[in-house]
Design an enzyme around this catalytic site. Structure first.
Site, short mmCIF file in Angstrom:
data_model
loop_
_atom_site.label_atom_id
_atom_site.label_comp_id
_atom_site.label_asym_id
_atom_site.label_seq_id
_atom_site.Cartn_x
_atom_site.Cartn_y
_atom_site.Cartn_z
N ARG A 53 -4.22 22.81 -18.03
CA ARG A 53 -5.65 23.08 -18.05
C ARG A 53 -6.01 24.52 -17.73
NH1 ARG A 53 -4.24 18.47 -16.76
NH2 ARG A 53 -5.20 16.58 -17.57
N THR A 54 -5.42 25.07 -16.69
CA THR A 54 -5.80 26.43 -16.30
C THR A 54 -5.42 27.42 -17.39
OG1 THR A 54 -5.56 25.89 -13.96
CG2 THR A 54 -5.56 28.21 -14.54
N LYS A 82 16.36 37.50 -15.95
CA LYS A 82 17.42 38.50 -15.86
C LYS A 82 17.36 39.26 -14.54
CE LYS A 82 16.97 39.34 -20.84
NZ LYS A 82 16.63 40.36 -21.86
N ARG A 103 -0.26 32.89 -12.72
CA ARG A 103 0.06 31.80 -11.79
C ARG A 103 1.50 31.96 -11.33
NH1 ARG A 103 -1.45 25.54 -12.46
NH2 ARG A 103 -3.37 26.49 -11.70
N HIS A 131 -6.69 29.54 -5.31
CA HIS A 131 -6.92 29.29 -6.73
C HIS A 131 -8.38 29.64 -7.01
CE1 HIS A 131 -6.56 27.87 -10.69
NE2 HIS A 131 -6.08 26.66 -10.50
#
Length: 306
Positions: A53-54, A82, A103, A131
């Site tokens: 959703r985000t 890496k 995120r 958030h």
């Protein structure tokens, strides 16, 4: 607000929040007017942790503003696998893009990213910490459906220990006059002391902590449900013991106020029965829609295009 980073909900003043919400209202009323304001702009979505959703909300928001997107939805497909540092990734990405939504599973990662970026960084969730754009979503939903942000009794139910949406919402709502909190959780998932001490007790906000939703649902103007987050637990047995602590169903809704709204940051697992979706007080899917509009408004403000 141009070129500002958004890492914590408290990074925005109440005046800046009002500006964002006012613009979100305008976008909702006339989305075509804003369909090309980000023409030529590029959003980078850097998602080091799973999200549906985000990430979709950010990407849909930029596309509806006429901009473009590049990024990744899991780090194994990037140079992070890496051993590239977050600092180097951010320096590189900010060369190619105009704004970044990130995120990350580690708390504080977004703050680190902002120190190395030459473009605005939006925290799309960092571990169990913050958030802020979910908080903007929540505030816009409350403003729309409860006709303002002052004087509400807010019940927050479920995982209050690890829930970053919960921590951000408490910080944000503590700034509005007349807010009362009822914190509903098992003892093992109570709100962290620093959140309670700094943003509730120090501000002399009325609150109580309880373990049973049934005992307080009739007092609530807003019920904010959260899932018990499996990914935050180190002990599988503890998760299994707590995962079904709260299930909101039609029977419980009978005791709630006629104008109470039910919110949820989503995704849900089984903490809200599907039958509750038919109740006019169920606001969580509308909340997800508002999330796209408020992210459109936020990006417009940070990019200085509206």
């Amino acid at each position: 607000m141009i070129n500002k980073h958004l890492i914590d909900p408290m990074d925005l003043s109440l005046e800046e929040l009002d500006e964002i919400f006012e613009l979100a209202h305008q976008i909702i009323q006339d989305p075509k007017k804003f369909s090309k304001v980000c023409d030529g702009k590029i959003l980078a979505t850097l998602f080091y942790e799973p999200s549906t959703r985000t990430r979709f909300s950010f990407e849909a928001a930029m596309m509806r503003l006429g901009g473009k997107i590049l990024g990744f939805s899991e780090p194994n497909s990037t140079s992070a696998s890496k051993g590239e540092t977050l600092a180097d990734t951010i320096k590189m990405v900010s060369i190619y893009t105009d704004i970044i939504a990130m995120r990350h599973p580690k708390e504080g990662a977004a703050r680190v990213a902002s120190k190395f970026s030459s473009v605005p960084v939006i925290n799309a969730g960092d571990g169990g910490h913050q958030h802020p754009t979910q908080t903007l979503t929540d505030l816009l939903t409350i403003e729309f459906l409860k006709h303002g942000l002052k004087g509400h009794t807010v019940g927050i139910c479920g995982d209050l220990k690890y829930g970053r949406t919960v921590h951000s919402l408490i910080k944000a709502m503590s700034r509005y006059e007349g807010t009362k909190f009822i914190l509903i959780s098992p003892k093992e998932l109570k709100i962290p002391d620093y959140i309670r001490d700094e943003f509730i007790e120090k501000k002399n906000i009325e609150f109580k902590e309880v373990e049973r939703l049934d005992d307080v649902i009739d007092e609530l103007d807003i019920l904010y449900m959260t899932r018990i987050q499996r990914e935050r637990f180190f002990n599988e047995e503890e998760y299994l013991r707590l995962k079904d602590s709260y299930i909101l169903d039609v029977e419980k809704m009978k005791s709630a106020k006629k104008d109470m709204i039910v919110m949820h940051p989503l995704p849900r697992v089984n903490e809200i029965a599907m039958e509750v979706d038919e109740d006019e007080r169920a606001a969580y899917f509308k909340q997800a829609e508002y999330g796209m509009y408020v992210r459109m408004a936020l990006m417009c403000k940070l990019l200085g295009v509206a």
